[in-house]
Design a protein around this motif. Structure first.
Motif, PDB file in Angstrom:
ATOM      1  N   THR A 253      -0.971   2.483  -1.597  1.00 17.52           N
ATOM      2  CA  THR A 253      -2.243   2.463  -1.268  1.00 17.52           C
ATOM      3  C   THR A 253      -2.647   3.635   0.081  1.00 17.52           C
ATOM      4  O   THR A 253      -3.589   3.772   0.530  1.00 17.52           O
ATOM      5  CB  THR A 253      -2.075   1.073  -0.309  1.00 17.52           C
TER       6      THR A 253
ATOM      7  N   GLY B 199      -0.110  -3.821  -4.450  1.00 21.68           N
ATOM      8  CA  GLY B 199      -0.588  -4.842  -4.724  1.00 21.68           C
ATOM      9  C   GLY B 199       0.562  -5.581  -4.453  1.00 21.68           C
ATOM     10  O   GLY B 199       1.602  -5.401  -3.810  1.00 21.68           O
TER      11      GLY B 199
ATOM     12  N   SER C 294       0.799  -9.475  -6.084  1.00 19.78           N
ATOM     13  CA  SER C 294       0.088 -10.552  -5.751  1.00 19.78           C
ATOM     14  C   SER C 294       1.545 -11.826  -6.824  1.00 19.78           C
ATOM     15  O   SER C 294       1.887 -12.364  -6.365  1.00 19.78           O
ATOM     16  CB  SER C 294       0.222 -10.689  -8.125  1.00 19.78           C
TER      17      SER C 294
ATOM     18  N   CYS D  72       2.831  -2.543 -10.553  1.00 17.05           N
ATOM     19  CA  CYS D  72       1.453  -2.791  -9.491  1.00 17.05           C
ATOM     20  C   CYS D  72       1.154  -3.901  -8.826  1.00 17.05           C
ATOM     21  O   CYS D  72       0.537  -4.999  -8.389  1.00 17.05           O
ATOM     22  CB  CYS D  72       0.247  -1.520  -9.203  1.00 17.05           C
TER      23      CYS D  72
ATOM     24  N   GLU E 281       3.784  -4.180  -0.194  1.00 19.56           N
ATOM     25  CA  GLU E 281       4.032  -3.642  -1.472  1.00 19.56           C
ATOM     26  C   GLU E 281       5.406  -3.733  -0.938  1.00 19.56           C
ATOM     27  O   GLU E 281       5.690  -2.737  -0.960  1.00 19.56           O
ATOM     28  CB  GLU E 281       3.267  -2.806  -2.377  1.00 19.56           C
TER      29      GLU E 281
ATOM     30  N   TYR F 124      -3.633  -7.544  -0.302  1.00 20.32           N
ATOM     31  CA  TYR F 124      -4.136  -6.518  -0.865  1.00 20.32           C
ATOM     32  C   TYR F 124      -4.377  -7.724  -2.608  1.00 20.32           C
ATOM     33  O   TYR F 124      -5.804  -9.035  -2.024  1.00 20.32           O
ATOM     34  CB  TYR F 124      -2.915  -6.851  -1.596  1.00 20.32           C
TER      35      TYR F 124
ATOM     36  N   LEU G 214      -4.652  -7.367  -6.646  1.00 20.04           N
ATOM     37  CA  LEU G 214      -4.072  -6.482  -7.366  1.00 20.04           C
ATOM     38  C   LEU G 214      -4.900  -7.974  -8.344  1.00 20.04           C
ATOM     39  O   LEU G 214      -5.669  -8.027  -9.484  1.00 20.04           O
ATOM     40  CB  LEU G 214      -4.112  -5.845  -7.272  1.00 20.04           C
TER      41      LEU G 214
ATOM     42  N   GLY H 283      -8.414  -3.563  -8.701  1.00 18.50           N
ATOM     43  CA  GLY H 283      -8.422  -4.678  -7.144  1.00 18.50           C
ATOM     44  C   GLY H 283      -9.436  -4.947  -6.463  1.00 18.50           C
ATOM     45  O   GLY H 283     -10.299  -4.056  -6.718  1.00 18.50           O
TER      46      GLY H 283
ATOM     47  N   SER I  12      -6.512  -3.854  -2.781  1.00 18.97           N
ATOM     48  CA  SER I  12      -6.215  -2.811  -3.679  1.00 18.97           C
ATOM     49  C   SER I  12      -6.330  -1.950  -5.155  1.00 18.97           C
ATOM     50  O   SER I  12      -6.092  -1.463  -5.808  1.00 18.97           O
ATOM     51  CB  SER I  12      -5.369  -4.303  -5.111  1.00 18.97           C
TER      52      SER I  12
END
Ligand code: ADP
Length: 490
Positions: free
Chosen positions: A243, A266, A268, A297, A394, A420, A422, A462, A466
């Motif tokens: 990012t 990301g 997640s 990611c 991340e 984020y 994603l 994303g 993202s």
């Protein structure tokens, strides 16, 4: 396992790069070493492009675009070429997989049957699209007799910038739709993992793509990458990376309003309900964070578990992590390879110690593995407060953070409390609940009772920070096309 002869021969000399159909080696170019992250030894090297080489590559792509060397072909001819590239990737599959294993540390089977196969599939999928790109006719309301239609045209020269965690497959995800759209391109692989993209270049040349249409310029981001992004001749850049670097690209492209698609970081979330099938959830969640040593990611790095199944889920995950075989990707028993570099391993270890300082408890792993190679233990942290850095940022390593929650309503709120957006997943046997959660979570891609399954036909990208845009599917193709509207007075 030992790399095959084709890999040994390929790595015996510094690899040249590709500009206008010529493989460039020159005393003026720096030779960069490629390191095996499992042994810390040099496995080969490549010539890095200098700024003048990048400019030549962009000019070559521009001339090939102007001369319609590629985009002037019929859709059927283009499709045949893309299909040939896919066949060549399959034919050279072992060699490409060994390169991914040696250069990036991936377990061989994951490289061979995951990434290499998917790279071939990208070209096959977009081969099918070559003959389906088209506009539409529109009836218009202006009084008089008019005929109006739209046309889809290739956007022009595109710059493709890829990261180190999936070099071959990400190159394929970008090159295939760019070629299907009729674009000419300049691609810059990561300086850490350039060898498989250079090998792919050989196959692309062998498939008969005209000179100048595909140019490959390895080198570092600040010079080679920035030259691509700053060039007014490059009409669009497709970038996959951090990012932080994505934000730099936005600034660099502001001057010439270049179009950008950005596939960035990301964090997640993974939501596990009390009715989840833990026999499937435990290996699925573990694989979602530990595959490619968490350097993915979409890694499912934040876990929210219903209190009713928390203890069983945690003990299953700890067991999985403690029994995961960590080692060289050349050992067929290896399930998790090393991190990409010493610098990256230090970053991941710093996150673990900061997370502990901020109140997290280590349930598994947490340490580097002594000896050669940039290995660390698969790590599980529990009691993670939502504000903890390991819940927010991340890490890009094999670190699962279990966030404290009272109930699943809170899990949904927490899952969406991220910069984020994603990916994510939910584990439940209640199909209605699964689809409701899928629509609640802010994520570009969401999985139900699985995590991290990609397919070329499925758009990928994303929400939030993202990224911008999508790769894969017809959506991914559209970013390489412009729409022209034509109105004719009859
Ligand atoms: P990572 O930290 O995962 O390597 P980066 O975002 O730094 O991710 O790198 C992704 C890709 O972007 C690499 O190919 C890298 O060389 C390139 N890159 C880095 N900085 C720039 C930049 N300023 N301009 C263009 N490309 C860059």
């Amino acid at each position: 396992m030992k790399p095959n002869k084709a890999v040994i021969d390929y790595l015996a000399t510094p690899r040249p790069f590709l500009v206008n159909g010529e493989w460039i080696t020159s005393d003026e170019n720096l030779i960069e070493n490629s390191i095996d992250p499992a042994t810390e030894k040099v496995i080969g090297s490549f010539y890095a492009a200098a700024i003048q080489d990048v400019n030549k590559a962009i000019t070559a792509a521009h001339s090939s675009f102007q001369q319609k060397n590629w985009r002037g072909k019929t859709p059927s001819e283009m499709a045949k070429h893309l299909w040939t590239i896919a066949d060549l990737i399959d034919e050279h599959g072992d060699t490409l997989a060994y390169l991914e294993t040696l250069d990036g540390g991936k377990p061989f089977a994951a490289a061979r049957y995951g990434e290499v196969s998917m790279a071939a599939e990208s070209f096959r999928y977009y081969a099918g699209w070559c003959s389906k790109i088209g506009g539409r006719t529109t009836d218009i309301s202006i009084p008089g007799d008019f005929h109006s239609y739209t046309k889809k045209e290739p956007i022009g020269v595109v710059g493709l910038i890829t990261p180190w965690n999936g070099p071959l497959v990400m190159a394929a995800w970008k090159i295939a739709p760019a070629l299907a759209a009729g674009c000419s391109l300049v691609i810059k692989p990561s300086e850490l993992t350039s060898l498989s993209t250079l090998y792919l270049g050989k196959l692309i040349s062998e498939a008969g793509i005209p000179d100048g249409v595909v140019n490959i310029v390895p080198g570092d981001g600040e010079t080679v990458g920035a030259t691509i992004v700053n060039s007014p001749m490059v009409k669009k850049v497709s970038f996959t990376g951090s990012t932080e670097t994505g934000k730099k690209l936005i600034q660099a492209s502001a001057g010439n309003l270049k179009k950008l698609t950005l596939e960035l970081g990301g964090k997640s979330p993974v939501l596990v309900f009390d009715d989840a099938d833990l026999g499937k959830a435990i290996p699925g969640i573990a694989d979602g964070i530990f595959s490619n040593a968490g350097q993915v990611c979409v890694a499912g790095s934040r876990l929210y578990a219903a209190p009713e199944i928390y203890d069983d889920l945690l003990s299953g995950l700890i067991d999985y992590a403690n029994n995961l075989r960590v080692g060289s990707g050349l050992d067929p028993k290896t399930q998790m390879g090393p991190l990409i570099s010493a610098q990256h391993r230090n970053k991941v270890l710093r996150y673990i110690s900061d997370g502990i300082d901020q109140g997290a408890k280590v349930e598994a792993g947490g340490n580097k593995i002594d000896g050669d190679g940039f290995f660390i233990e698969p790590t599980i942290l529990s009691d993670v407060a939502p504000s903890n850095c390991v819940a927010q940022e991340e890490i890009f390593g094999p670190v699962l953070s279990i966030i404290k929650i009272e109930n699943m309503d809170e899990a949904i709120v927490q899952a969406n409390a991220s910069n984020y957006g994603l990916a994510g997943s939910v584990w439940t046997q209640d199909i209605s609940k699964a689809h409701k959660i899928a629509s609640e979570i802010n994520a570009g891609i969401f999985w139900i009772n699985c995590h991290g399954i990609p397919d070329m036909a499925v758009p990928f990208g994303g929400y939030n920070q993202s990224g911008w845009g999508r790769e894969g599917g017809p959506e991914g193709l559209d970013y390489y096309l412009e729409t022209k509207s034509v109105i004719a007075a009859l």
